[in-house]
Scaffold this motif. Sequence first.
Motif, mmCIF file in Angstrom:
data_model
loop_
_atom_site.group_PDB
_atom_site.id
_atom_site.type_symbol
_atom_site.label_atom_id
_atom_site.label_comp_id
_atom_site.label_asym_id
_atom_site.label_seq_id
_atom_site.Cartn_x
_atom_site.Cartn_y
_atom_site.Cartn_z
ATOM 1 N N ILE A 154 24.280 6.574 10.076
ATOM 2 C CA ILE A 154 25.705 6.900 10.009
ATOM 3 C C ILE A 154 26.432 5.707 9.406
ATOM 4 C CG2 ILE A 154 27.774 7.411 11.363
ATOM 5 C CD1 ILE A 154 25.940 8.712 13.445
ATOM 6 N N ASP A 155 27.277 5.957 8.422
ATOM 7 C CA ASP A 155 27.987 4.863 7.763
ATOM 8 C C ASP A 155 29.411 5.307 7.453
ATOM 9 O OD1 ASP A 155 28.746 2.590 6.467
ATOM 10 O OD2 ASP A 155 27.132 2.611 4.986
ATOM 11 N N THR A 156 30.375 4.747 8.180
ATOM 12 C CA THR A 156 31.785 5.061 7.942
ATOM 13 C C THR A 156 32.553 3.830 7.469
ATOM 14 O OG1 THR A 156 32.445 4.568 10.235
ATOM 15 C CG2 THR A 156 31.716 6.814 9.759
ATOM 16 N N ARG A 157 31.832 2.774 7.035
ATOM 17 C CA ARG A 157 32.489 1.525 6.657
ATOM 18 C C ARG A 157 33.318 1.677 5.381
ATOM 19 N NH1 ARG A 157 27.975 -2.246 5.503
ATOM 20 N NH2 ARG A 157 27.021 -0.260 4.896
ATOM 21 N N GLN A 158 34.437 0.978 5.357
ATOM 22 C CA GLN A 158 35.282 0.877 4.168
ATOM 23 C C GLN A 158 35.798 -0.549 4.062
ATOM 24 O OE1 GLN A 158 38.228 4.023 4.897
ATOM 25 N NE2 GLN A 158 37.262 5.244 3.299
ATOM 26 N N ASN A 159 35.667 -1.132 2.875
ATOM 27 C CA ASN A 159 36.225 -2.460 2.626
ATOM 28 C C ASN A 159 37.617 -2.284 2.034
ATOM 29 O OD1 ASN A 159 34.031 -4.266 3.389
ATOM 30 N ND2 ASN A 159 32.910 -3.339 1.697
ATOM 31 N N LEU A 160 38.623 -2.556 2.849
ATOM 32 C CA LEU A 160 40.007 -2.396 2.434
ATOM 33 C C LEU A 160 40.546 -3.775 2.108
ATOM 34 C CD1 LEU A 160 40.991 0.183 5.172
ATOM 35 C CD2 LEU A 160 40.209 0.631 2.836
ATOM 36 N N HIS A 161 40.348 -4.169 0.829
ATOM 37 C CA HIS A 161 40.629 -5.523 0.364
ATOM 38 C C HIS A 161 39.794 -6.501 1.196
ATOM 39 C CE1 HIS A 161 43.485 -3.839 -2.366
ATOM 40 N NE2 HIS A 161 44.267 -3.381 -1.408
#
Length: 456
Positions: free
Chosen positions: A258-265
Amino acid sequence: MSRRVWVGCAALVMSLLAPRATAQVTEPDPVVDEVVVRGPEKTRPETVRAYARLGEGDPLTQEDLAKIERRLVATGLFQEVKVGFEPTGPGRVRLILEVEDKASWVVAPTFVLQSDNVGGGVLYAENNLWGRSKKFATAAQVSTAESGIFAGFLDPNLFGLPQLRFSLEGQLRSDRVDEYQPGTGQKRPEVVRRTRMNSASIAGELGFLLFERVRAAAKYRLMSIDAKSPDAREEVTTPVFSLGPAQKDASLRLMVGIDTRQNLHAVMEGLNLEASYELSNPGVGSDFRYERFGLLYRHGLRLVGEHNLVLRGEAVAGVDLPFHQEFVMGGNSLRGFVYRQFRGDTRLSFTAEYHFPLFTVSPLSFRGVAFSDTGVMMWRNLPEDRELRDVNGRVVRSYLPDSRGGLGAATVAQGVGAGLRLYLRNIVLPLVGVDAAYGVNSGEFRFYLVAGVNPS
């Protein structure tokens, strides 16, 4: 009061409430008539639309607007993103995606400064090839522990579908591999054996993402490995494994999670849980036989504003691992200790990092980090003659005389410290970081600098 009066009162109340109930009926969500992309100078409009994942004929809600904005920011392609809509008719709207591209390519020096590994090189990276979000990077590095040439290609949007991901990478490396005297309390760990290993490898991976959270991938790697005789000036001169012609190491790795990661800046949000299995044997084209099992946990939490808590835990175990595939700890993987100081076939690790903003000199952001690294490394069991052999009787690992197996001989180490991170919002520039770490076991301070990427 008579029954007839009660019925009349009830009818009056219902008649008064009826208009209110009718007024509370919500209008259906508007339908997207068209999707308009504004602002990008390089990124192709169809690439922006693909990452939005909402097209003509789809209903549009306020939640959708927030999701689309996060998806576009998380691509790393844009320094500014605005998502809105305007009516085109009854129940119909035009979805507007307004973005400002980052500078997508960079040529930059790279540096590495760790205990027993110092060097640098040059990097070229393109983050938005052909305006389709394809990524290409090549780097050359020379350092005391590892030198080489690296090239890699990543397509996170295969066939215009963000759900499909493909990567291809290759490298040529020459490693100086040091094995140290066991023990975590040494201020200056003693090198017992030093081996030069040369390798060439190529690997390809195909992955897919379902429902923006379930990720699976298969990776095939092919490597040629050539070990030289150990340095005669060190204590142990027995070859780490049988010398001779270069040997072929091929493996197939399967991963699901499961991967819900987001790099937001500069902030990472989301959860990643994954399990992996890697197999190497003649059936996949290898001269070796080994297996590796892994469990990985990564979690990014936004706390207050731009404050970020990042957690990482891993448990990995190998079966009949040859020397060049063993697990290692030390350096950036366990700050406070020498680069690749500890080796084994079983490793547990946990890292906690707290990132916080310091100040910004537009567009450069300075952020601080406090961290704790903890690791456990061990050999589950060792052959009595201290030599691991493959099915053909060839030695694939000659262990040091002082090596011990079992939980009682496990290495437990911890490092704590703080560091500085630099980010550029308007350009695709690799992370620049410097850390000062204290090895709790040894009482020694060590410093680490990483700028750009390196062939490892």
